[in-house]
Design an enzyme around this catalytic site. Structure first.
Site, PDB file in Angstrom:
ATOM      1  N   HIS A  64       0.818  -1.228   0.000  1.00  0.00           N
ATOM      2  CA  HIS A  64       0.000   0.000   0.000  1.00  0.00           C
ATOM      3  C   HIS A  64       0.842   1.264   0.000  1.00  0.00           C
ATOM      4  O   HIS A  64       1.857   1.371   0.686  1.00  0.00           O
ATOM      5  CB  HIS A  64      -1.058  -0.013   1.108  1.00  0.00           C
ATOM      6  CG  HIS A  64      -0.586   0.076   2.524  1.00  0.00           C
ATOM      7  ND1 HIS A  64      -0.404   1.269   3.183  1.00  0.00           N
ATOM      8  CD2 HIS A  64      -0.309  -0.885   3.441  1.00  0.00           C
ATOM      9  CE1 HIS A  64      -0.047   1.023   4.440  1.00  0.00           C
ATOM     10  NE2 HIS A  64       0.037  -0.260   4.627  1.00  0.00           N
ATOM     11  N   ASP A  81       5.623   2.033   7.094  1.00  0.00           N
ATOM     12  CA  ASP A  81       4.332   1.380   6.864  1.00  0.00           C
ATOM     13  C   ASP A  81       3.599   2.202   5.812  1.00  0.00           C
ATOM     14  O   ASP A  81       3.004   3.202   6.135  1.00  0.00           O
ATOM     15  CB  ASP A  81       3.552   1.306   8.184  1.00  0.00           C
ATOM     16  CG  ASP A  81       2.158   0.737   8.021  1.00  0.00           C
ATOM     17  OD1 ASP A  81       1.846   0.203   6.952  1.00  0.00           O
ATOM     18  OD2 ASP A  81       1.380   0.831   9.001  1.00  0.00           O
ATOM     19  N   GLU A 139      -5.275   1.695   2.302  1.00  0.00           N
ATOM     20  CA  GLU A 139      -5.179   0.520   3.169  1.00  0.00           C
ATOM     21  C   GLU A 139      -5.469   0.888   4.612  1.00  0.00           C
ATOM     22  O   GLU A 139      -6.157   0.171   5.327  1.00  0.00           O
ATOM     23  CB  GLU A 139      -3.769  -0.109   3.059  1.00  0.00           C
ATOM     24  CG  GLU A 139      -3.632  -1.457   3.768  1.00  0.00           C
ATOM     25  CD  GLU A 139      -3.216  -1.373   5.236  1.00  0.00           C
ATOM     26  OE1 GLU A 139      -3.208  -2.412   5.892  1.00  0.00           O
ATOM     27  OE2 GLU A 139      -2.914  -0.270   5.737  1.00  0.00           O
ATOM     28  N   GLU A 140      -4.916   2.033   5.030  1.00  0.00           N
ATOM     29  CA  GLU A 140      -4.981   2.400   6.458  1.00  0.00           C
ATOM     30  C   GLU A 140      -6.401   2.732   6.919  1.00  0.00           C
ATOM     31  O   GLU A 140      -6.666   2.830   8.110  1.00  0.00           O
ATOM     32  CB  GLU A 140      -4.052   3.593   6.748  1.00  0.00           C
ATOM     33  CG  GLU A 140      -2.560   3.316   6.508  1.00  0.00           C
ATOM     34  CD  GLU A 140      -1.942   2.374   7.519  1.00  0.00           C
ATOM     35  OE1 GLU A 140      -2.629   1.937   8.451  1.00  0.00           O
ATOM     36  OE2 GLU A 140      -0.747   2.054   7.357  1.00  0.00           O
ATOM     37  N   HIS A 182       3.152   3.065  13.227  1.00  0.00           N
ATOM     38  CA  HIS A 182       2.221   4.202  13.348  1.00  0.00           C
ATOM     39  C   HIS A 182       2.763   5.285  14.275  1.00  0.00           C
ATOM     40  O   HIS A 182       1.997   6.017  14.894  1.00  0.00           O
ATOM     41  CB  HIS A 182       0.809   3.751  13.750  1.00  0.00           C
ATOM     42  CG  HIS A 182       0.097   3.042  12.624  1.00  0.00           C
ATOM     43  ND1 HIS A 182      -1.270   2.923  12.558  1.00  0.00           N
ATOM     44  CD2 HIS A 182       0.574   2.428  11.513  1.00  0.00           C
ATOM     45  CE1 HIS A 182      -1.596   2.258  11.439  1.00  0.00           C
ATOM     46  NE2 HIS A 182      -0.480   1.946  10.807  1.00  0.00           N
TER      47      HIS A 182
HETATM   48 CO    CO Z   1      -0.456   0.745   8.939  1.00  0.00          CO
HETATM   49 ZN    ZN Z   2       0.557  -1.177   6.470  1.00  0.00          ZN
END
Ligand code: CO
Ligand code: ZN
Length: 331
Positions: free
Chosen positions: A63, A163, A193-194, A302
């Site tokens: 992503h 990420d 995605e998140e 995150h």
């Molecule tokens: Co994430």
């Molecule tokens: Zn991710």
């Protein structure tokens, strides 16, 4: 590859606003793919495989989006109030900085300055240097990404948005290194995605793969009193067995393990208690797709300082290349 990683992580791309990242990815892969297109939600899809269309359809998904914030209102003193885009933890916010898509930068503060605990996001604000709504350079609906430069600690790499730009970098590098494949490999650089695997959901429907693999970060159990899991940074890419949204197809896990062992690559098995990936969306698309996930062990997910191990990253590329270079029959 570190240059590529630096460029990707420092490009802002909160969920729904991935266009700058998409252009970076497109520039990096265009020469290496047979076909490149963008679907209706904005995911970039690059196909590589025999010209006659033969072979299994394999979807690799990483992503492009990252967590961020969106302005809900500007208060009478010019502080921009905000809410989250994706999983934003209050404890990672205070004192942090953000950059809006229009270039405006700001600092995150919270009410009751001096409070020891992080307050809810509704009691935080972004100070962009304004004193009233009139001279505030951002408005309702403006979106920002967290800001923190890439830091190279040698084997350990640190940044916001590892990420999942690290997954994006692994997919790009795999596409570049994959010289010959018997498969139709669809590298999907997914959006949103998140906020709930939305890009992978529509891309998986469009690609209609026979097998799906996500490439994303996972947690690690190697920090003081950290999560109780067996995954450690530096012990190799992790082959997902289970997370809170998916049970990997055991045949896909066996395929990944067999290729890692043949190629003498380090790997670890992952059981993650919280979180999931694009692989879940692929697995339950249409009438169902055998799916698995190659995970990059990470610390501080995150937060503005997500950490990965560069050896795990490089071995992840090697494992994907090994998987995609040879025929596969799931038992
Ligand atoms: Co994430
Ligand atoms: Zn991710």
């Amino acid at each position: 590859m570190k240059e590529l990683i630096k460029r990707l992580v420092e490009t802002p791309g909160p969920s729904g606003y991935e266009s700058k990242v998409r252009e970076e990815v497109r520039a990096a892969i265009e020469k290496y793919a047979a076909e490149v297109y963008v679907d209706a939600l904005g995911s970039l899809i690059a196909r590589k495989g025999p010209d006659n269309g033969s072979g299994k359809r394999i979807m690799i998904s990483a992503h492009m989006d990252e967590i961020g914030i969106v302005v809900t209102h500007v208060d009478k003193n010019g502080f921009a109030r905000f809410t989250n885009i994706g999983g934003v933890y209050p404890r990672n916010c205070v004192g942090g900085r953000v950059r809006f898509l229009n270039g405006v930068q700001g600092v995150i503060g919270q009410e009751q300055a001096g409070a020891r605990e992080a307050l809810p996001l509704s009691q935080m604000y972004i100070d962009v240097g304004a004193t009233s709504p009139k001279n505030c350079p951002v408005k309702v609906g403006d979106v920002a990404a967290f800001e923190r430069p890439f830091t190279d600690l040698g084997n350990r790499l640190v940044s916001k948005a590892m990420d999942d730009r690290i997954g994006v970098a692994i997919a790009i590098e795999t596409l570049r290194q994959l010289e010959d494949t018997p498969h139709q490999v669809y590298f999907v650089f997914s959006v949103q995605e998140e906020v709930g695997l939305r890009g992978a959901t529509t891309s998986a429907y469009g690609v209609n793969p026979d097998i799906g693999i996500a490439v994303d970060v996972t947690r690690s159990g190697d920090t003081p009193n950290g999560p109780k899991m067996a995954v450690k940074l530096g012990n190799g890419p992790a082959i997902k067995v289970r997370d809170s949204g998916m049970l990997s197809d055991p045949r896909v896990v066996a395929w990944m393990v067999a290729r890692a062992e043949e190629a003498r690559l380090p790997y670890q098995l992952e059981v993650l208690e919280g979180g999931t990936t694009d692989a879940r969306a692929i697995q339950i698309s249409r009438a169902g797709v055998p799916a698995g996930c190659l995970s990059v062990p990470s610390r501080y997910i995150h937060s503005p300082s997500e950490m990965v191990d560069f050896n795990d990253v490089q071995n992840g590329v090697k494992l994907l290349v090994a998987m995609l270079s040879q025929p596969v029959e799931l038992g």
